[in-house]
Write a protein that holds these residues in place. Structure first.
Motif, short mmCIF file in Angstrom:
data_model
loop_
_atom_site.label_atom_id
_atom_site.label_comp_id
_atom_site.label_asym_id
_atom_site.label_seq_id
_atom_site.Cartn_x
_atom_site.Cartn_y
_atom_site.Cartn_z
N SER A 174 3.41 4.08 -7.85
CA SER A 174 2.30 3.94 -8.79
C SER A 174 1.48 2.72 -8.40
O SER A 174 1.90 1.90 -7.59
CB SER A 174 2.80 3.81 -10.23
N LYS A 175 0.34 2.60 -9.03
CA LYS A 175 -0.52 1.45 -8.74
C LYS A 175 0.07 0.15 -9.29
O LYS A 175 -0.28 -0.92 -8.84
CB LYS A 175 -1.91 1.67 -9.35
N TRP A 176 0.96 0.25 -10.27
CA TRP A 176 1.58 -0.95 -10.85
C TRP A 176 2.51 -1.65 -9.85
O TRP A 176 2.84 -2.82 -10.01
CB TRP A 176 2.36 -0.61 -12.12
N SER A 177 2.92 -0.93 -8.82
CA SER A 177 3.78 -1.57 -7.82
C SER A 177 3.03 -2.67 -7.07
O SER A 177 3.64 -3.62 -6.59
CB SER A 177 4.33 -0.54 -6.85
N GLN A 178 1.70 -2.54 -6.99
CA GLN A 178 0.91 -3.61 -6.36
C GLN A 178 1.04 -4.90 -7.14
O GLN A 178 1.19 -5.98 -6.56
CB GLN A 178 -0.55 -3.20 -6.26
N HIS A 187 0.82 -1.22 0.00
CA HIS A 187 0.00 0.00 0.00
C HIS A 187 0.85 1.27 0.00
O HIS A 187 0.50 2.24 -0.68
CB HIS A 187 -0.96 0.00 1.19
N TYR A 238 3.95 1.66 -1.26
CA TYR A 238 4.51 1.83 -2.60
C TYR A 238 3.44 2.24 -3.61
O TYR A 238 3.70 3.02 -4.51
CB TYR A 238 5.20 0.55 -3.06
N ALA A 239 2.23 1.73 -3.46
CA ALA A 239 1.15 2.10 -4.37
C ALA A 239 0.80 3.59 -4.23
O ALA A 239 0.51 4.25 -5.23
CB ALA A 239 -0.08 1.25 -4.10
N GLU A 240 0.86 4.13 -3.03
CA GLU A 240 0.57 5.54 -2.81
C GLU A 240 1.68 6.44 -3.34
O GLU A 240 1.40 7.49 -3.91
CB GLU A 240 0.37 5.82 -1.32
#
Length: 84
Positions: free
Chosen positions: A18-22, A11, A13-15
């Motif tokens: 980017s969302k691709w880190s999820q 969460h 890293y996503a914040e």
């Protein structure tokens, strides 16, 4: 591969990135934990089972040889039966 609070890192890293880190973290978890640990465990178990079987076979063949020698001493058998 340590899975302690990996969802927290996901969460954060996503914040911030980017969302691709999820997707990266989920794929990393699947590859390293699910597949990697299972393959390592399977390798250890396979080696243990192979050694166990080899030990049991050698023990059984020793018992069979001892029983065969005892039967040769106990009975009068022909030379042909002995080398059969």
């Amino acid at each position: 591969m340590v899975v302690n609070n990996w969802h927290v890192f996901l969460h954060v890293y996503a914040e911030h990135v980017s969302k691709w880190s999820q997707l990266y973290f989920v794929v990393w978890w699947l590859l390293s934990v699910v597949i990697g640990v299972n393959l390592f465990t399977a390798l250890i178990l396979e080696n243990f089972i192979m050694r166990w079987d080899r030990m049991q076979q050698s023990h059984q063949s020793a018992v069979d040889r001892q029983n065969l020698l005892e039967s040769y001493r106990a009975e009068n058998i022909s030379l042909h039966q002995m080398f059969r």
